[in-house]
Write a protein that holds these residues in place. Sequence first.
Motif, PDB file in Angstrom:
ATOM      1  N   ASP A 150      10.611   5.925  -6.054  1.00 36.06           N
ATOM      2  CA  ASP A 150       9.158   5.846  -6.052  1.00 36.06           C
ATOM      3  C   ASP A 150       8.653   5.879  -4.613  1.00 36.06           C
ATOM      4  O   ASP A 150       9.004   5.047  -3.797  1.00 36.06           O
ATOM      5  N   LYS A 151       7.834   6.842  -4.328  1.00 36.76           N
ATOM      6  CA  LYS A 151       7.302   6.989  -2.974  1.00 36.76           C
ATOM      7  C   LYS A 151       5.835   6.583  -2.900  1.00 36.76           C
ATOM      8  O   LYS A 151       5.123   6.979  -1.989  1.00 36.76           O
ATOM      9  N   ASN A 152       5.368   5.801  -3.858  1.00 33.38           N
ATOM     10  CA  ASN A 152       3.983   5.370  -3.849  1.00 33.38           C
ATOM     11  C   ASN A 152       3.856   4.163  -2.920  1.00 33.38           C
ATOM     12  O   ASN A 152       3.760   3.024  -3.350  1.00 33.38           O
ATOM     13  N   TYR A 153       3.850   4.452  -1.636  1.00 31.75           N
ATOM     14  CA  TYR A 153       3.802   3.395  -0.634  1.00 31.75           C
ATOM     15  C   TYR A 153       2.456   2.693  -0.617  1.00 31.75           C
ATOM     16  O   TYR A 153       2.370   1.545  -0.208  1.00 31.75           O
ATOM     17  N   LEU A 178       0.620   1.819  -3.291  1.00 32.02           N
ATOM     18  CA  LEU A 178       0.664   0.756  -4.290  1.00 32.02           C
ATOM     19  C   LEU A 178       1.560  -0.390  -3.810  1.00 32.02           C
ATOM     20  O   LEU A 178       1.223  -1.560  -3.986  1.00 32.02           O
ATOM     21  N   LYS A 179       2.682  -0.069  -3.204  1.00 33.66           N
ATOM     22  CA  LYS A 179       3.552  -1.118  -2.653  1.00 33.66           C
ATOM     23  C   LYS A 179       2.798  -1.968  -1.631  1.00 33.66           C
ATOM     24  O   LYS A 179       2.900  -3.196  -1.627  1.00 33.66           O
ATOM     25  N   ARG A 224       4.319  -1.496 -12.410  1.00 30.89           N
ATOM     26  CA  ARG A 224       4.742  -0.173 -11.958  1.00 30.89           C
ATOM     27  C   ARG A 224       5.503   0.558 -13.052  1.00 30.89           C
ATOM     28  O   ARG A 224       5.405   1.765 -13.199  1.00 30.89           O
ATOM     29  N   ASN A 233       3.298   7.772 -10.941  1.00 27.60           N
ATOM     30  CA  ASN A 233       3.150   7.316  -9.568  1.00 27.60           C
ATOM     31  C   ASN A 233       2.584   8.393  -8.655  1.00 27.60           C
ATOM     32  O   ASN A 233       2.694   8.313  -7.449  1.00 27.60           O
ATOM     33  N   GLN A 234       2.004   9.416  -9.240  1.00 26.35           N
ATOM     34  CA  GLN A 234       1.398  10.478  -8.454  1.00 26.35           C
ATOM     35  C   GLN A 234      -0.034  10.087  -8.091  1.00 26.35           C
ATOM     36  O   GLN A 234      -0.753   9.491  -8.898  1.00 26.35           O
ATOM     37  N   LEU A 235      -0.438  10.428  -6.895  1.00 29.73           N
ATOM     38  CA  LEU A 235      -1.812  10.170  -6.484  1.00 29.73           C
ATOM     39  C   LEU A 235      -2.740  11.115  -7.236  1.00 29.73           C
ATOM     40  O   LEU A 235      -2.422  12.278  -7.444  1.00 29.73           O
ATOM     41  N   HIS A 266      -7.437   5.827  -1.977  1.00 27.77           N
ATOM     42  CA  HIS A 266      -6.450   5.434  -2.971  1.00 27.77           C
ATOM     43  C   HIS A 266      -6.102   3.954  -2.825  1.00 27.77           C
ATOM     44  O   HIS A 266      -5.866   3.262  -3.816  1.00 27.77           O
ATOM     45  N   TYR A 323      -6.282   1.309  -5.879  1.00 26.40           N
ATOM     46  CA  TYR A 323      -5.138   0.500  -6.289  1.00 26.40           C
ATOM     47  C   TYR A 323      -5.425  -0.998  -6.179  1.00 26.40           C
ATOM     48  O   TYR A 323      -4.924  -1.783  -6.971  1.00 26.40           O
TER      49      TYR A 323
END
Length: 169
Positions: free
Chosen positions: A9-12, A14-15, A77, A83-85, A94, A98
């Motif tokens: 998961d590259k949704n930094y 949201l992290k 999650r 997990n796409q923008l 974004h 979030y």
Amino acid sequence: MSDRLFLLDKNYILKQVQSDLRLKLQNKLIDLIKEGYYAVFNPLRLSDSTTDLIDNYVAANQSYFDELYDVVAGIYRFQIGDNQLEFLFDGSSHYDKYVIDWEEAFINYMNELCTKKNFVLAGLELTVFHKPENRIELAQNRMKVSIFDHFGLKIYKYKGIQALKDKTA
């Protein structure tokens, strides 16, 4: 926890949002547990020594809820899956989107869980009625079991998040 469960998961964004809102939402959780006590055990809000302790409690240490927060963040999650923008046409970032989505989801999750007797009791044991000689792991485990039962999910160390199988014969 999130890094281990969502390696690809590259949704930094949201992290980062989940990390930034940790203390705020943990404080909110404590307030929701207090309200959950009244809803489950004292709906008339009768005053006694227990309610005085609960009302006057001020959180000094939210770290007891760190693992619980990570579990709920991981479940969120897992549930959103995508997990796409997305394209935002309202001019907001974004990050802002979030923040709103995660905060709303967390509060909804906790409102549902705070209707469960075991969850509320374990939460009070970690906060209002915490004693240094008590093992906090026991209350934390009871809270996690309530979460797993509520969502029908289980987090395994090496397999990640999986749906619980029905044990009906």
